[in-house]
Design a protein around this motif. Structure first.
Motif, mmCIF file in Angstrom:
data_model
loop_
_atom_site.group_PDB
_atom_site.id
_atom_site.type_symbol
_atom_site.label_atom_id
_atom_site.label_comp_id
_atom_site.label_asym_id
_atom_site.label_seq_id
_atom_site.Cartn_x
_atom_site.Cartn_y
_atom_site.Cartn_z
ATOM 1 N N LEU A 96 41.163 37.082 29.106
ATOM 2 C CA LEU A 96 41.689 36.512 30.339
ATOM 3 C C LEU A 96 42.902 35.626 30.068
ATOM 4 O O LEU A 96 43.676 35.337 30.967
ATOM 5 C CB LEU A 96 40.611 35.716 31.070
ATOM 6 C CG LEU A 96 39.414 36.520 31.543
ATOM 7 C CD1 LEU A 96 38.354 35.595 32.117
ATOM 8 C CD2 LEU A 96 39.821 37.581 32.540
ATOM 9 N N ASP A 97 43.058 35.193 28.842
ATOM 10 C CA ASP A 97 44.172 34.326 28.476
ATOM 11 C C ASP A 97 45.416 35.106 28.079
ATOM 12 O O ASP A 97 46.355 34.535 27.543
ATOM 13 C CB ASP A 97 43.757 33.403 27.316
ATOM 14 C CG ASP A 97 42.724 32.389 27.749
ATOM 15 O OD1 ASP A 97 42.660 32.077 28.952
ATOM 16 O OD2 ASP A 97 41.976 31.908 26.893
ATOM 17 N N SER A 98 45.429 36.412 28.311
ATOM 18 C CA SER A 98 46.562 37.220 27.886
ATOM 19 C C SER A 98 47.146 38.023 29.042
ATOM 20 O O SER A 98 47.310 39.229 28.958
ATOM 21 C CB SER A 98 46.150 38.145 26.738
ATOM 22 O OG SER A 98 45.089 38.988 27.158
ATOM 23 N N ALA A 99 47.482 37.340 30.122
ATOM 24 C CA ALA A 99 48.094 38.003 31.275
ATOM 25 C C ALA A 99 49.470 38.527 30.894
ATOM 26 O O ALA A 99 50.153 37.976 30.029
ATOM 27 C CB ALA A 99 48.205 37.031 32.443
ATOM 28 N N THR A 100 49.872 39.609 31.551
ATOM 29 C CA THR A 100 51.195 40.189 31.344
ATOM 30 C C THR A 100 51.882 40.317 32.698
ATOM 31 O O THR A 100 51.295 40.042 33.740
ATOM 32 C CB THR A 100 51.083 41.577 30.693
ATOM 33 O OG1 THR A 100 50.460 42.465 31.619
ATOM 34 C CG2 THR A 100 50.284 41.525 29.391
ATOM 35 N N SER A 101 53.127 40.755 32.679
ATOM 36 C CA SER A 101 53.859 40.943 33.935
ATOM 37 C C SER A 101 53.370 42.172 34.694
ATOM 38 O O SER A 101 53.730 42.370 35.847
ATOM 39 C CB SER A 101 55.357 41.048 33.667
ATOM 40 O OG SER A 101 55.619 42.151 32.819
ATOM 41 N N ALA A 107 42.448 39.865 40.431
ATOM 42 C CA ALA A 107 43.719 40.444 39.982
ATOM 43 C C ALA A 107 44.385 39.429 39.071
ATOM 44 O O ALA A 107 44.300 38.219 39.297
ATOM 45 C CB ALA A 107 44.607 40.744 41.182
ATOM 46 N N GLN A 108 45.046 39.921 38.024
ATOM 47 C CA GLN A 108 45.679 39.018 37.078
ATOM 48 C C GLN A 108 47.112 39.501 36.821
ATOM 49 O O GLN A 108 47.340 40.689 36.610
ATOM 50 C CB GLN A 108 44.911 39.012 35.750
ATOM 51 C CG GLN A 108 45.477 38.090 34.713
ATOM 52 C CD GLN A 108 44.734 38.195 33.404
ATOM 53 O OE1 GLN A 108 44.707 39.254 32.795
ATOM 54 N NE2 GLN A 108 44.143 37.101 32.978
ATOM 55 N N VAL A 109 48.044 38.557 36.859
ATOM 56 C CA VAL A 109 49.439 38.850 36.537
ATOM 57 C C VAL A 109 50.082 37.543 36.079
ATOM 58 O O VAL A 109 49.738 36.463 36.562
ATOM 59 C CB VAL A 109 50.198 39.470 37.739
ATOM 60 C CG1 VAL A 109 50.300 38.482 38.889
ATOM 61 C CG2 VAL A 109 51.555 40.003 37.321
ATOM 62 N N MET A 110 51.004 37.642 35.123
ATOM 63 C CA MET A 110 51.722 36.465 34.654
ATOM 64 C C MET A 110 52.869 36.164 35.621
ATOM 65 O O MET A 110 53.631 37.054 35.977
ATOM 66 C CB MET A 110 52.306 36.729 33.259
ATOM 67 C CG MET A 110 53.180 35.605 32.733
ATOM 68 S SD MET A 110 52.296 34.080 32.397
ATOM 69 C CE MET A 110 51.377 34.552 30.958
ATOM 70 N N HIS A 111 52.969 34.920 36.069
ATOM 71 C CA HIS A 111 54.081 34.494 36.922
ATOM 72 C C HIS A 111 54.942 33.540 36.113
ATOM 73 O O HIS A 111 54.443 32.586 35.523
ATOM 74 C CB HIS A 111 53.560 33.784 38.174
ATOM 75 C CG HIS A 111 54.645 33.127 38.948
ATOM 76 N ND1 HIS A 111 55.537 33.841 39.704
ATOM 77 C CD2 HIS A 111 55.028 31.836 39.056
ATOM 78 C CE1 HIS A 111 56.404 33.010 40.254
ATOM 79 N NE2 HIS A 111 56.093 31.778 39.867
ATOM 80 N N MET A 161 48.003 50.035 38.725
ATOM 81 C CA MET A 161 47.109 49.035 38.155
ATOM 82 C C MET A 161 46.060 49.748 37.319
ATOM 83 O O MET A 161 45.633 50.844 37.641
ATOM 84 C CB MET A 161 46.454 48.212 39.253
ATOM 85 C CG MET A 161 47.414 47.335 40.035
ATOM 86 S SD MET A 161 46.595 46.461 41.359
ATOM 87 C CE MET A 161 46.238 44.947 40.530
ATOM 88 N N THR A 162 45.608 49.052 36.287
ATOM 89 C CA THR A 162 44.584 49.635 35.436
ATOM 90 C C THR A 162 43.227 49.503 36.094
ATOM 91 O O THR A 162 43.009 48.614 36.917
ATOM 92 C CB THR A 162 44.554 48.921 34.058
ATOM 93 O OG1 THR A 162 44.325 47.544 34.277
ATOM 94 C CG2 THR A 162 45.858 49.116 33.314
ATOM 95 N N PRO A 163 42.271 50.380 35.758
ATOM 96 C CA PRO A 163 40.935 50.269 36.357
ATOM 97 C C PRO A 163 40.264 48.961 35.949
ATOM 98 O O PRO A 163 40.555 48.399 34.906
ATOM 99 C CB PRO A 163 40.173 51.466 35.784
ATOM 100 C CG PRO A 163 41.101 52.182 34.889
ATOM 101 C CD PRO A 163 42.410 51.491 34.860
ATOM 102 N N MET A 164 39.337 48.489 36.803
ATOM 103 C CA MET A 164 38.613 47.255 36.520
ATOM 104 C C MET A 164 37.707 47.455 35.315
ATOM 105 O O MET A 164 37.099 48.498 35.152
ATOM 106 C CB MET A 164 37.770 46.834 37.723
ATOM 107 C CG MET A 164 37.115 45.492 37.514
ATOM 108 S SD MET A 164 36.243 44.901 38.957
ATOM 109 C CE MET A 164 37.552 44.834 40.126
ATOM 110 N N ARG A 165 37.663 46.445 34.477
ATOM 111 C CA ARG A 165 36.773 46.461 33.325
ATOM 112 C C ARG A 165 36.297 45.048 33.073
ATOM 113 O O ARG A 165 36.896 44.098 33.576
ATOM 114 C CB ARG A 165 37.466 47.041 32.104
ATOM 115 C CG ARG A 165 38.615 46.202 31.601
ATOM 116 C CD ARG A 165 39.343 46.946 30.474
ATOM 117 N NE ARG A 165 40.129 46.085 29.656
ATOM 118 C CZ ARG A 165 41.336 45.641 29.964
ATOM 119 N NH1 ARG A 165 41.880 45.932 31.105
ATOM 120 N NH2 ARG A 165 41.990 44.864 29.142
ATOM 121 N N THR A 166 35.247 44.915 32.298
ATOM 122 C CA THR A 166 34.763 43.587 31.942
ATOM 123 C C THR A 166 35.522 43.131 30.709
ATOM 124 O O THR A 166 35.526 43.809 29.686
ATOM 125 C CB THR A 166 33.247 43.625 31.655
ATOM 126 O OG1 THR A 166 32.599 44.099 32.820
ATOM 127 C CG2 THR A 166 32.735 42.255 31.302
#
Length: 148
Positions: free
Chosen positions: A12-17, A141-145, A1-6
């Motif tokens: 936020l509208d560009s989630a990936t797998s 956490a963000q991921v595209m489902h 996972m990538t490090p947390m960033r602002t």
């Protein structure tokens, strides 16, 4: 996972797998709460009311601030009082909050005014229960489902 960033809201509208950590900034939403199946009549009525007010809000913002805003997509939160009913897909027992994001310049007073105007013009819509909420989710956490 990538490090947390602002991330800006648009990011936020560009989630990936690929899962990533994000920081969700405080945001305002026009919202409606209910219970039942997402394909049921209560959810449909709430979504119709939300978008009717959201489009009226777009016009009100343009008049008040000379800014043309987009009407964002529908967002929803789903849960159950007993999470076993959620995991068992007993959708009639699910609870939900349906939301349409609003820019920060939409105040509670403006929202109440627009809701009242829509209610006056369209008494067939159930907009009386709509309200503005401010969410401050913070780290997430963000991921595209895709798929069931």
């Amino acid at each position: 996972m990538t490090p947390m960033r602002t991330d800006p809201v648009d990011q936020l509208d560009s989630a990936t797998s690929e899962p990533r950590l994000v920081r969700v900034p405080p945001m305002s939403f026009l919202s409606s709460e209910g219970r039942g199946d997402p394909s049921g009549p209560d959810f449909t009525v709430a979504v119709r009311a939300l978008f009717s007010v959201a489009y009226a809000m777009k016009v009100a913002v343009k008049r008040a601030y000379a800014q043309d805003i987009a009407v964002p997509r529908l967002e929803s939160q789903w849960w159950a009082d007993d999470m076993s009913t959620f995991t068992a897909a007993r959708r009639s027992q699910w609870r939900w909050t349906a939301m349409v994001r609003q820019p920060d310049l939409v105040t509670a007073d403006l929202a109440r005014s627009v809701i009242a105007a829509v209610q006056s013009k369209r008494p067939d819509l159930q907009v009386g229960d709509l309200r503005m909420v401010r969410l401050d989710e913070g780290p997430a956490a963000q991921v595209m489902h895709i798929g069931p």
